[in-house]
Design an enzyme around this catalytic site. Structure first.
Site, mmCIF file in Angstrom:
data_model
loop_
_atom_site.group_PDB
_atom_site.id
_atom_site.type_symbol
_atom_site.label_atom_id
_atom_site.label_comp_id
_atom_site.label_asym_id
_atom_site.label_seq_id
_atom_site.Cartn_x
_atom_site.Cartn_y
_atom_site.Cartn_z
ATOM 1 C CB CYS A 175 41.756 36.476 44.266
ATOM 2 S SG CYS A 175 41.265 36.351 42.228
ATOM 3 C CG ASP A 182 37.754 44.806 30.961
ATOM 4 O OD1 ASP A 182 38.621 43.948 31.300
ATOM 5 O OD2 ASP A 182 37.993 45.800 31.735
ATOM 6 C CG HIS A 209 42.510 31.726 42.680
ATOM 7 N ND1 HIS A 209 42.317 32.827 42.180
ATOM 8 C CD2 HIS A 209 43.590 31.236 42.670
ATOM 9 C CE1 HIS A 209 43.543 33.600 42.159
ATOM 10 N NE2 HIS A 209 44.548 32.725 42.371
ATOM 11 C CG ASN A 238 47.111 40.213 28.634
ATOM 12 O OD1 ASN A 238 47.625 40.160 27.403
ATOM 13 N ND2 ASN A 238 46.169 41.004 28.662
ATOM 14 N N GLY A 270 51.431 42.152 30.229
ATOM 15 C CA GLY A 270 50.708 42.948 31.029
ATOM 16 C C GLY A 270 49.627 42.487 31.827
ATOM 17 C CG HIS A 295 41.529 37.507 33.003
ATOM 18 N ND1 HIS A 295 42.452 37.719 34.089
ATOM 19 C CD2 HIS A 295 41.826 38.598 32.407
ATOM 20 C CE1 HIS A 295 43.437 38.495 33.961
ATOM 21 N NE2 HIS A 295 43.057 39.074 33.065
ATOM 22 C CG HIS A 312 40.984 40.297 28.118
ATOM 23 N ND1 HIS A 312 40.647 41.545 28.534
ATOM 24 C CD2 HIS A 312 42.043 39.736 28.866
ATOM 25 C CE1 HIS A 312 41.494 41.596 29.548
ATOM 26 N NE2 HIS A 312 42.349 40.723 29.616
HETATM 27 P P1 5GP Z 1 44.775 41.612 32.391
HETATM 28 O O1 5GP Z 1 45.338 43.016 32.331
HETATM 29 O O2 5GP Z 1 45.012 41.088 33.702
HETATM 30 O O3 5GP Z 1 44.856 40.869 31.077
HETATM 31 O O4 5GP Z 1 43.214 41.962 32.592
HETATM 32 C C1 5GP Z 1 42.492 42.380 33.806
HETATM 33 C C2 5GP Z 1 41.065 43.152 33.293
HETATM 34 O O5 5GP Z 1 40.295 43.018 34.161
HETATM 35 C C3 5GP Z 1 41.506 44.628 32.825
HETATM 36 O O6 5GP Z 1 40.810 44.625 31.269
HETATM 37 C C4 5GP Z 1 40.511 45.327 33.781
HETATM 38 O O7 5GP Z 1 39.709 46.528 33.205
HETATM 39 C C5 5GP Z 1 39.654 44.426 34.306
HETATM 40 N N1 5GP Z 1 39.261 44.722 35.920
HETATM 41 C C6 5GP Z 1 40.183 45.057 36.749
HETATM 42 N N2 5GP Z 1 39.335 45.113 37.807
HETATM 43 C C7 5GP Z 1 38.086 44.799 37.553
HETATM 44 C C8 5GP Z 1 36.687 44.688 38.262
HETATM 45 O O8 5GP Z 1 36.782 44.970 39.635
HETATM 46 N N3 5GP Z 1 35.903 44.616 37.474
HETATM 47 C C9 5GP Z 1 35.843 44.340 36.172
HETATM 48 N N4 5GP Z 1 34.605 43.895 35.656
HETATM 49 N N5 5GP Z 1 36.959 44.268 35.638
HETATM 50 C C10 5GP Z 1 38.237 44.696 36.111
HETATM 51 ZN ZN ZN Z 2 40.427 34.196 42.202
#
Ligand code: 5GP
Ligand code: ZN
Length: 114
Positions: free
Chosen positions: A4, A30, A46, A87, A93, A100, A102
């Site tokens: 993860c 992000d 987790h 999400n 998506g 997490h 946002h």
């Molecule tokens: P989701 O699409 O699952 O709601 O959000 C995942 C978020 O994680 C995305 O906005 C993406 O830009 C961010 N993200 C993915 N990998 C990484 C990473 O390695 N580091 C950081 N800081 N953000 C990440």
């Molecule tokens: Zn995790």
């Protein structure tokens, strides 16, 4: 969880720009910001999504929102306004399967939906 990416961020194995940390929660910028300010708040334990988080330990949501509240006050974002988004699954998506939150702000945001 070993595969993860957000657990790896918690463990310091993947670099991130941390903006908040306490015993339970960390927050970092992000990688692909969708607003002038875009942070991700995660619990150090987790779970894959918000439903699994509630099923396993509903107190984690309090840890998360207490952290967000403290952070936005320090940042002045509580006065500017901000949005919290989580999400879950394909329709929303979700791309990273460590729960997490946002936190988006720093400018006037568009409406959301389809
Ligand atoms: P989701 O699409 O699952 O709601 O959000 C995942 C978020 O994680 C995305 O906005 C993406 O830009 C961010 N993200 C993915 N990998 C990484 C990473 O390695 N580091 C950081 N800081 N953000 C990440
Ligand atoms: Zn995790």
């Amino acid at each position: 969880m070993s595969d993860c990416i957000f657990c790896k961020i918690v463990e310091g194995k993947i670099p991130s720009t941390k903006v908040f940390e306490n015993n339970q929660v960390i927050a970092f910028k992000d990688l692909h910001p969708l607003a002038a300010k875009h942070f991700l708040f995660i619990h150090k334990s987790h779970t894959k999504d918000i439903v699994q988080m509630m099923d396993s330990d509903p107190g984690q949501i309090k840890d998360i929102y207490q952290s967000i509240s403290q952070f936005v006050k320090d940042e002045g974002m509580n006065e500017e306004g901000f949005r919290v988004v989580t999400n879950l699954g394909a329709h929303a998506g979700q791309t990273v399967f460590h729960t997490h939150f946002h936190v988006l702000g720093g400018e006037t945001l568009g409406r959301f939906g389809k």
